[in-house]
Design a protein around this motif. Structure first.
Motif, PDB file in Angstrom:
ATOM      1  N   ALA A 459      83.272  13.188  41.392  1.00  0.00           N
ATOM      2  CA  ALA A 459      82.949  14.569  41.748  1.00  0.00           C
ATOM      3  C   ALA A 459      81.574  14.599  42.406  1.00  0.00           C
ATOM      4  CB  ALA A 459      82.954  15.443  40.498  1.00  0.00           C
ATOM      5  N   PRO A 460      81.316  15.565  43.278  1.00  0.00           N
ATOM      6  CA  PRO A 460      80.005  15.655  43.934  1.00  0.00           C
ATOM      7  C   PRO A 460      78.910  15.944  42.907  1.00  0.00           C
ATOM      8  CG  PRO A 460      81.318  17.611  44.354  1.00  0.00           C
ATOM      9  CD  PRO A 460      82.245  16.634  43.702  1.00  0.00           C
ATOM     10  N   LEU A 461      77.860  15.126  42.971  1.00  0.00           N
ATOM     11  CA  LEU A 461      76.735  15.283  42.059  1.00  0.00           C
ATOM     12  C   LEU A 461      75.438  15.308  42.857  1.00  0.00           C
ATOM     13  CD1 LEU A 461      77.686  12.711  39.253  1.00  0.00           C
ATOM     14  CD2 LEU A 461      77.877  15.186  39.114  1.00  0.00           C
ATOM     15  N   SER A 462      74.513  16.155  42.435  1.00  0.00           N
ATOM     16  CA  SER A 462      73.190  16.189  43.038  1.00  0.00           C
ATOM     17  C   SER A 462      72.277  15.314  42.185  1.00  0.00           C
ATOM     18  CB  SER A 462      72.667  17.626  43.078  1.00  0.00           C
ATOM     19  OG  SER A 462      71.371  17.655  43.629  1.00  0.00           O
ATOM     20  N   ILE A 463      71.744  14.220  42.794  1.00  0.00           N
ATOM     21  CA  ILE A 463      71.033  13.187  42.033  1.00  0.00           C
ATOM     22  C   ILE A 463      69.586  13.101  42.507  1.00  0.00           C
ATOM     23  CG2 ILE A 463      70.969  10.742  41.399  1.00  0.00           C
ATOM     24  CD1 ILE A 463      73.966  10.623  41.923  1.00  0.00           C
ATOM     25  N   LEU A 464      68.668  13.006  41.531  1.00  0.00           N
ATOM     26  CA  LEU A 464      67.244  12.794  41.796  1.00  0.00           C
ATOM     27  C   LEU A 464      66.832  11.493  41.116  1.00  0.00           C
ATOM     28  CD1 LEU A 464      64.369  13.680  42.693  1.00  0.00           C
ATOM     29  CD2 LEU A 464      64.192  14.916  40.516  1.00  0.00           C
ATOM     30  N   GLN A 481      74.137   5.353  47.669  1.00  0.00           N
ATOM     31  CA  GLN A 481      74.740   5.665  48.965  1.00  0.00           C
ATOM     32  C   GLN A 481      76.005   4.848  49.174  1.00  0.00           C
ATOM     33  OE1 GLN A 481      71.526   4.899  51.671  1.00  0.00           O
ATOM     34  NE2 GLN A 481      70.708   7.000  51.535  1.00  0.00           N
ATOM     35  N   ASN A 482      75.994   3.592  48.717  1.00  0.00           N
ATOM     36  CA  ASN A 482      77.173   2.743  48.840  1.00  0.00           C
ATOM     37  C   ASN A 482      78.339   3.305  48.027  1.00  0.00           C
ATOM     38  OD1 ASN A 482      78.862   0.242  47.733  1.00  0.00           O
ATOM     39  ND2 ASN A 482      77.937  -0.371  49.684  1.00  0.00           N
ATOM     40  N   ILE A 483      77.983   3.921  46.860  1.00  0.00           N
ATOM     41  CA  ILE A 483      79.038   4.533  46.034  1.00  0.00           C
ATOM     42  C   ILE A 483      79.541   5.819  46.665  1.00  0.00           C
ATOM     43  CG2 ILE A 483      79.512   5.534  43.757  1.00  0.00           C
ATOM     44  CD1 ILE A 483      77.435   3.620  42.617  1.00  0.00           C
ATOM     45  N   GLY A 484      78.655   6.510  47.366  1.00  0.00           N
ATOM     46  CA  GLY A 484      79.077   7.731  48.032  1.00  0.00           C
ATOM     47  C   GLY A 484      78.223   8.943  47.731  1.00  0.00           C
ATOM     48  N   TYR A 485      76.989   8.735  47.266  1.00  0.00           N
ATOM     49  CA  TYR A 485      76.118   9.841  46.913  1.00  0.00           C
ATOM     50  C   TYR A 485      74.866   9.832  47.785  1.00  0.00           C
ATOM     51  CZ  TYR A 485      78.846  10.597  42.660  1.00  0.00           C
ATOM     52  OH  TYR A 485      79.852  10.868  41.779  1.00  0.00           O
ATOM     53  N   GLU A 486      74.420  11.019  48.135  1.00  0.00           N
ATOM     54  CA  GLU A 486      73.114  11.201  48.752  1.00  0.00           C
ATOM     55  C   GLU A 486      72.140  11.623  47.651  1.00  0.00           C
ATOM     56  OE1 GLU A 486      72.084  10.508  51.753  1.00  0.00           O
ATOM     57  OE2 GLU A 486      74.086   9.799  52.323  1.00  0.00           O
ATOM     58  N   VAL A 487      70.947  11.082  47.710  1.00  0.00           N
ATOM     59  CA  VAL A 487      70.000  11.299  46.617  1.00  0.00           C
ATOM     60  C   VAL A 487      68.668  11.806  47.151  1.00  0.00           C
ATOM     61  CG1 VAL A 487      71.044   9.490  45.212  1.00  0.00           C
ATOM     62  CG2 VAL A 487      69.133   8.928  46.695  1.00  0.00           C
ATOM     63  N   HIS A 488      67.895  12.394  46.248  1.00  0.00           N
ATOM     64  CA  HIS A 488      66.514  12.773  46.524  1.00  0.00           C
ATOM     65  C   HIS A 488      65.602  11.848  45.730  1.00  0.00           C
ATOM     66  CE1 HIS A 488      67.560  16.641  48.516  1.00  0.00           C
ATOM     67  NE2 HIS A 488      68.620  16.571  47.720  1.00  0.00           N
ATOM     68  N   GLU A 489      64.394  11.606  46.278  1.00  0.00           N
ATOM     69  CA  GLU A 489      63.483  10.642  45.656  1.00  0.00           C
ATOM     70  C   GLU A 489      62.180  11.311  45.248  1.00  0.00           C
ATOM     71  OE1 GLU A 489      62.896   6.993  47.806  1.00  0.00           O
ATOM     72  OE2 GLU A 489      64.793   7.234  48.878  1.00  0.00           O
ATOM     73  N   ALA A 490      61.608  10.807  44.139  1.00  0.00           N
ATOM     74  CA  ALA A 490      60.280  11.226  43.672  1.00  0.00           C
ATOM     75  C   ALA A 490      59.492   9.974  43.313  1.00  0.00           C
ATOM     76  CB  ALA A 490      60.394  12.144  42.454  1.00  0.00           C
ATOM     77  N   SER A 491      58.220   9.953  43.726  1.00  0.00           N
ATOM     78  CA  SER A 491      57.408   8.742  43.550  1.00  0.00           C
ATOM     79  C   SER A 491      56.790   8.631  42.156  1.00  0.00           C
ATOM     80  CB  SER A 491      56.290   8.701  44.599  1.00  0.00           C
ATOM     81  OG  SER A 491      55.471   9.864  44.491  1.00  0.00           O
ATOM     82  N   LEU A 500      62.407  19.358  40.269  1.00  0.00           N
ATOM     83  CA  LEU A 500      63.378  19.974  39.364  1.00  0.00           C
ATOM     84  C   LEU A 500      63.138  21.472  39.224  1.00  0.00           C
ATOM     85  CD1 LEU A 500      63.508  17.223  36.604  1.00  0.00           C
ATOM     86  CD2 LEU A 500      65.459  18.022  37.932  1.00  0.00           C
ATOM     87  N   GLY A 501      61.883  21.902  39.399  1.00  0.00           N
ATOM     88  CA  GLY A 501      61.593  23.323  39.331  1.00  0.00           C
ATOM     89  C   GLY A 501      62.015  24.083  40.577  1.00  0.00           C
ATOM     90  N   ARG A 502      62.131  23.361  41.725  1.00  0.00           N
ATOM     91  CA  ARG A 502      62.486  24.019  42.991  1.00  0.00           C
ATOM     92  C   ARG A 502      63.970  23.921  43.313  1.00  0.00           C
ATOM     93  NH1 ARG A 502      57.975  20.993  44.922  1.00  0.00           N
ATOM     94  NH2 ARG A 502      59.459  19.676  46.045  1.00  0.00           N
ATOM     95  N   MET A 503      64.632  22.825  42.860  1.00  0.00           N
ATOM     96  CA  MET A 503      66.013  22.571  43.263  1.00  0.00           C
ATOM     97  C   MET A 503      66.874  22.301  42.021  1.00  0.00           C
ATOM     98  SD  MET A 503      65.229  19.969  46.442  1.00  0.00           S
ATOM     99  CE  MET A 503      66.980  19.755  46.775  1.00  0.00           C
ATOM    100  N   HIS A 504      68.192  22.414  42.224  1.00  0.00           N
ATOM    101  CA  HIS A 504      69.135  22.115  41.146  1.00  0.00           C
ATOM    102  C   HIS A 504      69.621  20.678  41.282  1.00  0.00           C
ATOM    103  CE1 HIS A 504      72.477  22.337  38.359  1.00  0.00           C
ATOM    104  NE2 HIS A 504      73.258  21.844  39.324  1.00  0.00           N
ATOM    105  N   PHE A 505      69.609  19.950  40.187  1.00  0.00           N
ATOM    106  CA  PHE A 505      70.128  18.583  40.154  1.00  0.00           C
ATOM    107  C   PHE A 505      71.044  18.437  38.949  1.00  0.00           C
ATOM    108  CE2 PHE A 505      66.109  18.115  42.448  1.00  0.00           C
ATOM    109  CZ  PHE A 505      66.507  17.377  43.553  1.00  0.00           C
ATOM    110  N   ASP A 506      72.098  17.607  39.144  1.00  0.00           N
ATOM    111  CA  ASP A 506      73.016  17.316  38.046  1.00  0.00           C
ATOM    112  C   ASP A 506      72.589  16.082  37.253  1.00  0.00           C
ATOM    113  OD1 ASP A 506      74.985  19.391  38.741  1.00  0.00           O
ATOM    114  OD2 ASP A 506      75.292  18.164  40.532  1.00  0.00           O
ATOM    115  N   LEU A 507      71.852  15.175  37.926  1.00  0.00           N
ATOM    116  CA  LEU A 507      71.511  13.902  37.294  1.00  0.00           C
ATOM    117  C   LEU A 507      70.104  13.486  37.725  1.00  0.00           C
ATOM    118  CD1 LEU A 507      72.135  11.236  35.749  1.00  0.00           C
ATOM    119  CD2 LEU A 507      73.204  10.390  37.851  1.00  0.00           C
TER     120      LEU A 507
END
Length: 705
Positions: A459-464, A481-491, A500-507
C-alpha cells in the motif's frame, strides 16, 4: 533601757569631740542618728555598713578612721576581739540609743504584757543582766566578714595547685602517648621499608618478565599472522605461475580477498588474548552454519596444501541445513589454529578435518571437530606444556612462532564450556579433538532470499528517514526506491521533528545514535503527539539491551545494520497489510552489499564513493577531536564511521570500533585514540585496494585516501 553612742578608733589615736582629724567614719545603716551626725560633722565622709562588727573590723584594718556604735556593743567586741587595738569615746552630745523589743502592731496584748514585765524588774537586776551578757564567753561574731579574704586566698591557692597538677598530669600523659605513637610509627616505617624492599624486588622481577614477554609477543604476532599471509602468497603464486581459466581466476581472487579479511580479524583477535585472560572477553552466541564455516576455513588453506603437496580432506556429517548456537569468530580462530599447526608440522601425507554431531550425555549434545595429520607427532612430556602461553615442542622451535596459538584456543574453548584434547605419538601424527556443547537449532528461513522480481502488493506509504550519515541515507533511500517508495530525508533528529510537524508521514525510520537529538529521544518526543505513527529504529549495536531500549522509547521495530532489501520488503509488506511488526535480526555474509543494492553497479559505486567521502570527514573530525582533547566528539565520529562500515560489511572496523563506543570518556586516552585512528586508516586503505580488485574499471572514481 537606753545606752549611749560611742566613737570607736584605734587605741593610740587621740580624738577630740570636734572630729577635726577624722575624714571617714563607718556607721551601721540602721542607726537613727545618721542624719544628725551628717549635719553636725559635714567634713566627715560617712560610710554605711551592714552591722557594727563590719564597721569595727574596717577601723582595725585602717579602711576608715572611726566607727559609730553603741557603748554596749563596742565594749563587748573590743574585749573579745580587739582588746589591745581599739578603744571608744562617748558622743555626749548625741541622744541615747534605746534598747527595745520590736512587736507586730497586731499584738497589742503582748506589748502590754512585756511592758508590765519590764517595769516589774528592778534597775539593779537589769544592770546585773547587762554585766552578765557583756562578760559571757567569747562568741564568734561575723566570722565570714572577718576572714573572707583569707578564705578566698586559700581557695585560690588550692585551686591553682589542683589545676597545675592536672595540667602537669595531662602533659605527662600526652608525652607518654606521643612516645608510644612515635614507637608505633617507627615500627610501621620499618615494616613499610621491608614491604617496599619486597615490592621493589617484585617489580624488578616483573620488569624482567615484561621484557621477556615483549620479545615473546613480537614472536607471537609472527606466529598468528603467518598462516593467512602464507595462504595469500600461495594463491598469488597460483595466479602468477599457473594458467587458470576465468572461473579459477575469480575463485583465487575471492580467496585472497576473504583471507585478507581474516588476516585483519586475526590481528584484532591476537590483541584479545589479554582480554580473554582477564575475563573481559565476551562470547557472542549466534546461529551459525558450521558446515559453511568449516568449508570456508579449509578453502583458505588450499594455496598452502598445493605448495607443500599435501592433501587436506574434509569430512562433515552434519545435515546441510543444520545451525548451532556458537560464537563464529571464536570457532573460526580455534579451527584456523588447529589446521595451521597441522599443516605446519606435516611435510608429507595428509591433514583431515572431521565434523559431526556428538552426544556428551543423556541431556547434552553438541558438535565434535577432529583435526588429524600425518606429521612428526609430539611426546607425552611435551604435550603437558603445549597449552600454556609461549610454550613450544622441540619440533615447534624449529618453526617460526612462539607457541601462543594453542593457549588462545584452550582459553576460548574454556569460555565456551568445551574441551580441547590431544592424542599424539612421535612419528605417528597428531589428532586434536574439540568438543563443544552447543544448542542445535532448526533451520532459520532466510528472509533476505525473497525473490526481488516478484511484485509485492504494498500500500502507498509516506516515509521519512532520519540519519546523520549521508551514505546511510543514500543506501536506505535507494533500497526504498527499489521497493517502490519515494521518501523524504532528514539529517538529524531536530530536522525530522520539524518535518513531522509540517507534513503527514506513515512511517519514520531513524538512526539511533545521532548528534543533537538521537533516535531514542526523538521517538519519546514524537510518540506523544503522533500515537499512530510507525517508528523504526536502525542501529549498528546488535545487542539485546539496545533492542529493548528502542521498544521502551515508543518504537515499533528495531533493525540492526546493515538492513537487506529482503528484510525491508518483508517488514513493509507486514506494515501495509496491517500485520504486527516484529523485530528481526539478520546475520549476512560478505555478499550482502550486492543484495542491498539490488546488484546495480552504479548504485554500488555511488555508495562506495559516498562512504569514502564521509569516512574522510569522520577521520578529520576524529583527528581534530584528539587535538583538542574532546573524546566525546572522537567517539561520535567513530560511531558514524562504524555505522557506515556496516553497509560494506567491514568486520575489521567493527572489531576495532565496537569497544570504542562501549568505553566511557575517562577510558579513552590520547594514545589509545591515536592507535585506533592509525588502525582505521590502515584498514580503509586495504579495503579500497580490495574494492579496486572487485571493480577494476571504476577504481579511478574512488575519492583520494
Amino acid at each position: 533601757m537606753k545606752v549611749p553612742f560611742v566613737l570607736v578608733t584605734k587605741l593610740k589615736r587621740a580624738v577630740d569631740t570636734s572630729l577635726k582629724d577624722i575624714t571617714q567614719v563607718a556607721i551601721p545603716s540602721h542607726f537613727t542618728i545618721d542624719r544628725q551626725l551628717r549635719d553636725k560633722y559635714p567634713q566627715v565622709k560617712w560610710i554605711l555598713v551592714e552591722n557594727t562588727s563590719i564597721a569595727m573590723n574596717m577601723v582595725n584594718k585602717g579602711e576608715v578612721d572611726a566607727a559609730v556604735t553603741t557603748q554596749l556593743s563596742a565594749r563587748y567586741i573590743i574585749d573579745h576581739y580587739y582588746p589591745n587595738a581599739l578603744n571608744y569615746m562617748r558622743l555626749s552630745d548625741m541622744p541615747l540609743a534605746p534598747i527595745s523589743f520590736a512587736l507586730s502592731k497586731s499584738d497589742p496584748e503582748l506589748k502590754s504584757i512585756l511592758n508590765k514585765a519590764l517595769m516589774s524588774i528592778p534597775p539593779r537586776e537589769i544592770l546585773q543582766l547587762t554585766e552578765k551578757w557583756s562578760k559571757m564567753p567569747k562568741v564568734q561574731i561575723e566570722t565570714w566578714n572577718l576572714y573572707s579574704k583569707q578564705f578566698y586566698l586559700v581557695i585560690a591557692l588550692a585551686g591553682t595547685l589542683i589545676i597545675s597538677s592536672l595540667i602537669w598530669g595531662i602533659y605527662l600523659l600526652s608525652e607518654v602517648r606521643k612516645r608510644k605513637e612515635s614507637e608505633r610509627q617507627l615500627e610501621i616505617q620499618l615494616q613499610l621499608k621491608e614491604s617496599l624492599s619486597s615490592a621493589l624486588e617484585e617489580e624488578k622481577n616483573k620488569a624482567i618478565l615484561a621484557t621477556e614477554a615483549k620479545s615473546q609477543f613480537l614472536a607471537t604476532m609472527t606466529h598468528e599472522l603467518r598462516t593467512p599471509v602464507s595462504s595469500i602468497v600461495g594463491f598469488l603464486e597460483l595466479l602468477d605461475g599457473h594458467k587458470l581459466d576465468d572461473q579459477q581466476h575469480r575463485e583465487a581472487i575471492s580467496q585472497v580477498y576473504s583471507t585478507a579479511q581474516s588476516l585483519l580479524g586475526l590481528i584484532g583477535e591476537i590483541l584479545d588474548v589479554d582480554k580473554v585472560a582477564s575475563g573481559k572477553y565476551q562470547i557472542q552466541y549466534q546461529r551459525t552454519d558450521v558446515n559453511k564455516l568449516i568449508l570456508e576455513i579449509c578453502r583458505s588453506f588450499e594455496g598452502i596444501t598445493q605448495k607443500k603437496n599435501l592433501s587436506l580432506n574434509v569430512n562433515i556429517t552434519l545435515p546441510n541445513d543444520i545451525q548451532v548456537l556458537v560464537d563464529p569468530q571464536a570457532l573460526r580462530q580455534i579451527v584456523n589454529n588447529l589446521i595451521s599447526n597441522a599443516l605446519k608440522f606435516t611435510d608429507e601425507g595428509w591433514v583431515q578435518v572431521c565434523v559431526h554431531q556428538h552426544r556428551f550425555s543423556d541431556y547434552q549434545t553438541g558438535i565434535q571437530i577432529l583435526v588429524s595429520d600425518t606429521g612428526c607427532g609430539i611426546s607425552q612430556d611435551e604435550q603437558a606444556t603445549l597449552f600454556t602461553r609461549y610454550s613450544q615442542a622441540r619440533s615447534g622451535r624449529l618453526q617460526t612462532g612462539s607457541g601462543l596459538g594453542l593457549a588462545i584456543c584452550k582459553e576460548l574453548v574454556s569460555l565456551m564450556h568445551g574441551t580441547l584434547t590431544m592424542d599424539s605419538q612421535p612419528g605417528s601424527g597428531t589428532t586434536l579433538t574439540l568438543n563443544l556443547p552447543v544448542e542445535i537449532c532448526a533451520p532459520q528461513p532466510d528472509i533476505s532470499s525473497v525473490p526481488q522480481s516478484e511484485p509485492l502488493a504494498l500500500a502507498p506509504l509516506s516515509i521519512l528517514i532520519a540519519d546523520d550519515h549521508p551514505a546511510n541515507r543514500l543506501l536506505l533511500r535507494r533500497q526504498l526506491q527499489n521497493i517502490g517508495y519515494e521518501v523524504h530525508e532528514a539529517s538529524d533528529g531536530d530536522v525530522a521533528e520539524k518535518m513531522l510537524g509540517r507534513m503527514h508521514f506513515d512511517l519514520l525510520i531513524t538512526d539511533i545514535n545521532m548528534p543533537g537529538k538521537d533516535g531514542i529521544t526523538l521517538s519519546k518526543d514524537i510518540r506523544k503527539s503522533h500515537p499512530t505513527l510507525q517508528i523504526w529504529g536502525l542501529t549498528a549495536n546488535a545487542q539485546e539491551h539496545m533492542r529493548e531500549k528502542c521498544l521502551q522509547s515508543g518504537m515499533n521495530l528495531c533493525l540492526f545494520k546493515p538492513v537487506s532489501l529482503g528484510t525491508l520488503t518483508n517488514e513493509l509488506n507486514k506494515l501495509a497489510r496491517g500485520r504486527p511488526v516484529t523485530p528481526a535480526i539478520s546475520h549476512l555474509n560478505v555478499d550482502v552489499l550486492n543484495r542491498n543494492t539490488g546488484g546495480q553497479k552504479d548504485l554500488l559505486n555511488e555508495l562506495i564513493q559516498v562512504f569514502y567521502r564521509e569516512a574522510k570527514k569522520d577521520l578529520a573530525e576524529a583527528e581534530k577531536a584528539i587535538t583538542v582533547g574532546s573524546f566525546s566528539k572522537f567517539r561520535q565520529a567513530m560511531h558514524r564511521l562504524h555505522g557506515a562500515s556496516q553497509l560494506l560489511e567491514i568486520a575489521e572496523l567493527k572489531t576495532i570500533l565496537v569497544p570504542v563506543e562501549a568505553m566511557d570518556e575517562i577510558e579513552l586516552t590520547n594514545e589509545y585514540c591515536l592507535s585506533v585512528l592509525k588502525s582505521v586508516r590502515s584498514i580503509l586503505q586495504d579495503v579500497s585496494e580490495e574494492i579496486a580488485i572487485i571493480c577494476p574499471a571504476d577504481i579511478q572514481e574512488l575519492p583520494d585516501r
